[in-house]
Scaffold this motif. Structure first.
Motif, PDB file in Angstrom:
ATOM      1  N   ARG A 145       0.832  -1.197   0.000  1.00 31.72           N
ATOM      2  CA  ARG A 145       0.000   0.000   0.000  1.00 31.72           C
ATOM      3  C   ARG A 145       0.870   1.252   0.000  1.00 31.72           C
ATOM      4  N   GLY A 195      -2.314   4.425   2.436  1.00 27.50           N
ATOM      5  CA  GLY A 195      -3.168   3.250   2.577  1.00 27.50           C
ATOM      6  C   GLY A 195      -3.853   2.764   1.325  1.00 27.50           C
ATOM      7  N   ASP A 255      -4.123   0.563  -1.963  1.00 29.18           N
ATOM      8  CA  ASP A 255      -3.519  -0.625  -2.557  1.00 29.18           C
ATOM      9  C   ASP A 255      -3.346  -0.425  -4.060  1.00 29.18           C
ATOM     10  N   ARG A 263      -9.118   3.503  -0.206  1.00 24.71           N
ATOM     11  CA  ARG A 263      -8.375   2.407   0.417  1.00 24.71           C
ATOM     12  C   ARG A 263      -8.840   1.014   0.014  1.00 24.71           C
ATOM     13  N   SER A 269     -13.966   2.672   4.536  1.00 32.42           N
ATOM     14  CA  SER A 269     -13.274   2.266   3.316  1.00 32.42           C
ATOM     15  C   SER A 269     -14.265   1.901   2.215  1.00 32.42           C
ATOM     16  N   PHE A 289      -3.104  -0.182  13.027  1.00 33.14           N
ATOM     17  CA  PHE A 289      -2.288   0.355  11.944  1.00 33.14           C
ATOM     18  C   PHE A 289      -1.221  -0.665  11.527  1.00 33.14           C
ATOM     19  N   GLY A 343      -2.567  -3.373   9.370  1.00 33.00           N
ATOM     20  CA  GLY A 343      -3.121  -2.987   8.081  1.00 33.00           C
ATOM     21  C   GLY A 343      -4.620  -2.800   8.083  1.00 33.00           C
ATOM     22  N   TYR A 348      -6.018  -0.185   9.995  1.00 33.66           N
ATOM     23  CA  TYR A 348      -6.106   1.271   9.990  1.00 33.66           C
ATOM     24  C   TYR A 348      -5.008   1.789   9.069  1.00 33.66           C
ATOM     25  N   PHE A 349      -5.239   2.978   8.511  1.00 35.24           N
ATOM     26  CA  PHE A 349      -4.270   3.556   7.606  1.00 35.24           C
ATOM     27  C   PHE A 349      -3.912   4.967   8.066  1.00 35.24           C
TER      28      PHE A 349
END
Length: 867
Positions: A183, A187, A189, A328, A408, A706, A709, A711-712
Motif C-alpha cells: 500500500r 493506505g 492498494d 483504500r 473504506s 495500523f 493494516g 487502519y491507515f
C-alpha cells in the motif's frame, strides 16, 4: 501526444523503455544534498545532458525532463517560485536537445511536499492550480507527454490528472510508490490506485521507486488484473546500503537486475525502466534482453502471467467486471456476482432528527450511520444531504470530509444539484457512483460529462423528458437512449447501473412484474441493475414480507444491487440466502460469515399484533434450554419478550463516559472529544484514569490496528489529533492534582534532515510521542545536521529522531550520527522514513529504527528503559 496516439505507440512497439535514475546519478557528479536540483542542473547543464544522452543511446524510448520538483510550492522552499516558467522551460529544452529525434520527452511532476486537508493545510483546489501552472508550462515547452511519479497519495494523483485534463490534451502516465505491505503511505492498494487512474483518463499507470524488481512483481500484477491500460514498472536497483567508504549505493547489480525484470513483464508491465540506483548500463541491459520480448509468445495458451507467493494465479483484467472504489479499497462485481447492498440511511428525507442536526451543523448521526451500515453489511454507502434550510453544496463537502476517513466503502453521491455533484466527484478520492442520471430536463447532457470527466459510474434512471414511462416498452426505450448518450461521450456499458424503477403494487398490480422484466432485459443486454425496495409495498400492511419476497425474486432475475437499510435483518439475510441458493461464487462463505453474527443465538421472526413493528429477534440459546428456564420464560421467549434474567447489569455512568472517550479516539472524533472529555470529568471520571486507562490504551490499540493494516495513515493521524485535544483539556487538571509540580519529561529532538522538505511522517511521530508524555522539540524540515546535534546537547535530549523521504537525502542521517559522536552528544539516534531500512540504521551507526509512527513510540520507550 494524446492518450490514443500513446497507445498506438505501445501497440506497435509492444514494450517501451524508460530511462533510469536521475537524482542518485547527479549526486555522484556533485549535486549537493539539500540543494535545489533544478537550479543545480541549470548551473551544470553538461552533467544532465551527458546522463540523458547515455539513456537515449542505451535504448530509452522516453526520457524524463528533470522537472521533478519544478512546482511552485517546491521551488518556494528555495526562493525560486518566481522563476517557475524559466526553470521548467529551460529544463525541458535540455531534455529535448538530449533526446533529439530518438526519444520522447516526458515532463516530470511529483508531490508538492505539503499535505492536503484535513491532514495538512493545503486545499484540494489550490493543489490542482499548482499542478495546472506547471503542466501548462511543460506543455508549452514542448513535452511529448507527462509523467506523474513517486506519488504516495491517490488524491494528489487525482489532482494532477484533473489539472492535466483542464489545461491540456497531452497523455499522462502515473506511477505511485508502495510500501512493503503493498500500500502507499496513505493506505491505497495497487489495484485501487490503478482503477481510479484508468477511470480518470491516465494513459498508463504503474509503480516506481520503493523497492527492487523482485518485490514489485505482485504490485504490477495487482494493477494489471484490474486495468486494460498499459502498466509501468520502474523499480530501484534493490535497497540502499552504506559502503566501506561511507557512500550510499544500491545492493542489486545490473547482472541481477536485468533478469529480475522479466518477472515484471510476466506480471503485465509493458513500459519498463529504472529508478534509484540504476544507470544507463541497467537500461541498456533490459533493452538488449527484452526489446523483442513478447509475453504472449512466452505464455502460449496460458492465461496466467504470474504465480503469487501463495500459489494463486494472476490474469489480466476480465471482461464485464465493474469497479467502484474508495481511497483504500475497491469493490469488484460482475452480473453474476453476489448481490450488494447500497446503504440508504445517510439521507435526511423523513428523518426529522437528522434534519435538525444538519441545520445545526452537527454530523454525529451521519457518522453513526456510516459505521452501523458498514457493520451491517453494506457494500456501498449512498450519501444524500438534500433538504431545505441548508447550503447543500457546502454540507455535502463537510459530510465528505467527515466520513471519508471513517469508512473504506465506496460512496454513491446522491444529489440532483449539478454544482454539488461536481464538487463531490472532484474531491472524492476514489471512483464514485452517481445517483442518478435521467433524460428529464437535460439532466443527461449536464451530468454524463461529469461522470466521464471524473471517472464515475452512474445510475441510469429510466425517466424521460415527459416524466415516468407510460409502458414497459417506453421504459426500455429510455434505458437504451440513456446508454446511447453515455456511449457517445466515451462511457462504456461497464460504467452504467440501470435503476429498475420500482412502482407500488397498490397502484399498479403489475409493478413488480414490470420491474422484474426490466431487470431481466438489462441483464440480457449486459447491464448491471439497481433498485429501491420500499416503493413496492407502499400503503400495504406488513411491508417487510412484500419487500423481502420482491428482493429474492429480483435477485433471481439478475438484480445486481439494491438501495436499502442494511439493518433490516429479514430483508438482508434473505438476500444472502438467495445468493446461496443460486450458487453464486463464495455465497456459502458469505452466508456463513453473515450468520456468525448470531453465534449462540437463534433468530426468530414472528408475526406481531396489528400496530406493532415486525422485528427479527435474536434469542440466546441458553434462553431456549428447557433445563434452565421455566414455563413463564418459555412463553416470554415464544412471544419475543425478554425474561427478567436476560437483562444485563447496566454500565456505570463513569464507565459509559470512559467508553465514549475511547470511541472518540478510536474513530478520530475531533468534533466532540473535547466536550466528551469535560463531561466525563464532570460525571466523576478521574483525569489521571482517563489518561492512563482510556486514552493511552486507545491510541495503543489504534497503533496495533495500523500495524495490522486495518487502519491507515489518515485514521492514525485523526486518532492522534483527537487524543491531543483530549489531553489538552486534561492537562490543567492533571497538574492541579499533582500539586502543580512539574514532572521531568524525557526530551526528544525530532527533525526531517537537511535537504528534505517532506514532513508528514515526522509530524505524526512528533504528535504520537507528545501524546505519550514526552517533551518533543520539533525542529521542522530541512534542518542542518549541526543544528540538530547542537539542540540535542543544549536541551540534554535523550533521543534524536530523524526522518527522510528521499534516497538523495537519507545520507544526511549519517552526517548527524558522525557529528553527534564528534560533539560527544549523549542522545540516542533513531531513524525512519519511506526509503529508510533497518539495515541502513545499523550501517550508519544509529541506535534504532522505526517503520512508522506507532512503532516509534515503542522503540523510544525501549531505548529509554535500557539506557
Amino acid at each position: 501526444m494524446t492518450r490514443e496516439s500513446f497507445w498506438d505507440l505501445i501497440e506497435n512497439r509492444k514494450i517501451l523503455f524508460l530511462d533510469g535514475a536521475t537524482g542518485t546519478n547527479l549526486m555522484k557528479k556533485g549535486l549537493p544534498a539539500g540543494a535545489c536540483t533544478e537550479e543545480w542542473i541549470l548551473e551544470n547543464p553538461d552533467v544532465i545532458k551527458e546522463l540523458q544522452k547515455s539513456y537515449v543511446d542505451a535504448g530509452s524510448d522516453i526520457i524524463y525532463a528533470p522537472t521533478f520538483t519544478g512546482n511552485r510550492i517546491k521551488l518556494k522552499n528555495f526562493g525560486l517560485e518566481d522563476r517557475i516558467e524559466e526553470i521548467n522551460t529551460k529544463l525541458v529544452q535540455i531534455a529535448k536537445d538530449s533526446a533529439g529525434d530518438k526519444s520522447l520527452v516526458a515532463g516530470d511532476i511529483t508531490m508538492t511536499g505539503r499535505q492536503l486537508k484535513p491532514m495538512g493545510d493545503l486545499d484540494f483546489e489550490e493543489l490542482i492550480d499548482v499542478y495546472k501552472e506547471q503542466i501548462k508550462i511543460l506543455d508549452k515547452a514542448g513535452c511529448d507527454l507527462l509523467v506523474v511519479e513517486t506519488m504516495m497519495s491517490l488524491q494528489e494523483c487525482r489532482a494532477a490528472l484533473i489539472a492535466a485534463k483542464e489545461v491540456s490534451d497531452i497523455a499522462v502516465m502515473v506511477t505511485l510508490t508502495f510500501e512493503s505491505d503493498g500500500r502507499t503511505l496513505f493506505g491505497t492498494d495497487a489495484a485501487t490506485a490503478a482503477i481510479v487512474m484508468e477511470s480518470l483518463g491516465a494513459a498508463a499507470v504503474g509503480a516506481n521507486c520503493g523497492t527492487g524488481p523482485d518485490n514489485m512483481a505482485s504490485i504490477i500484477a495487482d494493477m494489471a488484473s484490474v486495468t486494460s491500460i498499459p502498466i509501468i514498472a520502474k523499480p530501484n536497483a534493490g535497497l540502499p546500503v552504506v559502503t566501506k567508504d561511507g557512500s550510499t549505493e544500491y545492493d542489486m547489480e545490473c547482472a541481477v537486475f536485468v533478469p529480475e525484470m522479466e518477472k515484471l513483464l510476466r506480471a503485465g508491465a509493458s513500459i519498463i525502466g529504472g529508478c534509484c540506483g540504476t544507470t544507463p548500463e541497467y537500461i541498456n541491459g533490459i533493452y538488449e534482453k527484452y526489446r523483442d520480448f513478447s509475453v504472449d509468445e512466452v505464455l502460449g495458451e496460458k492465461e496466467s502471467y504470474l504465480e503469487y507467493p501463495d500459489g494463486t494465479l494472476f490474469t489480466r483484467k476480465k471482461e464485464g467486471i465493474r469497479y467502484l472504489t474508495s481511497e483504500r479499497m475497491n469493490v469488484a462485481f460482475g452480473l453474476d456476482d453476489p448481490f450488494m447492498i447500497v446503504g440508504e440511511r445517510i439521507n435526511p428525507t423523513g428523518k426529522k432528527k437528522l434534519q435538525a442536526e444538519l441545520r445545526e451543523g452537527k454530523l454525529d448521526m451521519i457518522c453513526d450511520f456510516v459505521s452501523q451500515q458498514e457493520e451491517d453489511g453494506a457494500a456501498i454507502l449512498d450519501v444524500n444531504v438534500g433538504m431545505s434550510g441548508i447550503d447543500e453544496k457546502q454540507m455535502m463537502s463537510d459530510v465528505l470530509d467527515e466520513i471519508i476517513p471513517l469508512t473504506s466503502l465506496p460512496l454513491c453521491i446522491d444529489t440532483s444539484d449539478e454544482a454539488t455533484m461536481e464538487m463531490a466527484l472532484r474531491k472524492y478520492p476514489g471512483r464514485a457512483l452517481i445517483n442518478s442520471i435521467s433524460l428529464e430536463k437535460d439532466k443527461a447532457e449536464r451530468f454524463l460529462p461529469l461522470a466521464k470527466k471524473y471517472g464515475a459510474m452512474f445510475i441510469a434512471l429510466p425517466v424521460g423528458p415527459k416524466g415516468l414511462p407510460g409502458s414497459l416498452e417506453e421504459k426500455h426505450e429510455i434505458i437504451e437512449q440513456l446508454c446511447d448518450k453515455a456511449y457517445e461521450i466515451g462511457l462504456r456499458k461497464e460504467d452504467i447501473v440501470v435503476d429498475g424503477l420500482v412502482a407500488t403494487i397498490g397502484a399498479n398490480p403489475d409493478a413488480a412484474l414490470e420491474t422484474l422484466s426490466t431487470i431481466a432485459f438489462c441483464k440480457k443486454n449486459g447491464l448491471a441493475t439497481i433498485c429501491g425496495l420500499s416503493n413496492i409495498s407502499f400503503g400495504l400492511p406488513q411491508r417487510a414480507f412484500i419487500n423481502t419476497a420482491f428482493l429474492t425474486m429480483a435477485i433471481a432475475n439478475g438484480l445486481t444491487m439494491a438501495i436499502c437499510n442494511p439493518s433490516q435483518e429479514l430483508l438482508v439475510n434473505s438476500a444472502f440466502a438467495s445468493d446461496l441458493l443460486r450458487h453464486k461464487e463464495e455465497s456459502d462463505l458469505r452466508y456463513i460469515e453473515r450468520m456468525n453474527r448470531y453465534d449462540g443465538m437463534t433468530v426468530q421472526v414472528s408475526c406481531v399484533p396489528k400496530g406493532q413493528k415486525l422485528v427479527a429477534q435474536s434469542i440466546s440459546q441458553d434462553a431456549l434450554n428447557p433445563a434452565v428456564i421455566d414455563k413463564n420464560t418459555k412463553n416470554n421467549v415464544k412471544n419475543n419478550v425478554p425474561s427478567s434474567g436476560e437483562y444485563k447489569e447496566e454500565k456505570s455512568l463513569t464507565q459509559m463516559f470512559y467508553d465514549k472517550v475511547k470511541t472518540d479516539v478510536m474513530k478520530g472524533n475531533k468534533r466532540s472529544i473535547e466536550k466528551d472529555t469535560l463531561e466525563a470529568v464532570d460525571a466523576g471520571c478521574v483525569p489521571k484514569t482517563l489518561l492512563n486507562d482510556v486514552l493511552m490504551p486507545a491510541i495503543n490499540e489504534v497503533g496495533d490496528l495500523f500495524d495490522k493494516g486495518k487502519y491507515f495513515l489518515p485514521q492514525l493521524i485523526a486518532s492522534a489529533e483527537a487524543m491531543k485535544l483530549s489531553i489538552a483539556k486534561l492537562e490543567p487538571l492533571l497538574n492541579e492534582a499533582d500539586g502543580n509540580e512539574d514532572k521531568k519529561k524525557e526530551t526528544i529532538i525530532i527533525a526531517t534532515v537537511h535537504g528534505d522538505i517532506h514532513d508528514i511522517g515526522k509530524n505524526l511521530v512528533a504528535l504520537m510521542l507528545k501524546n505519550h508524555g514526552f517533551n518533543v522539540i520539533d525542529l521542522g524540515k530541512d534542518v542542518p545536521s549541526e543544528k540538530i546535534v547542537d539542540t540535542a546537547v543544549a536541551e540534554n535530549a535523550c533521543i534524536i529522531a530523524l526522518s527522510a523521504l528521499m534516497t538523495t537525502t537519507m545520507q544526511e542521517m549519517k552526517n548527524v550520527v558522525r557529528i553527534a559522536k564528534e560533539k560527544s552528544c549523549n542522545a540516542k539516534i533513531i531513524i525512519g522514513g519511506a526509503v529508510v531500512t533497518e539495515d541502513y540504521a545499523w550501517e550508519i551507526g544509529a541506535d534504532g529504527y522505526s517503520s512508522d509512527a506507532a512503532n516509534c513510540v515503542r522503540v523510544v520507550k525501549n531505548i529509554i528503559q535500557n539506557v
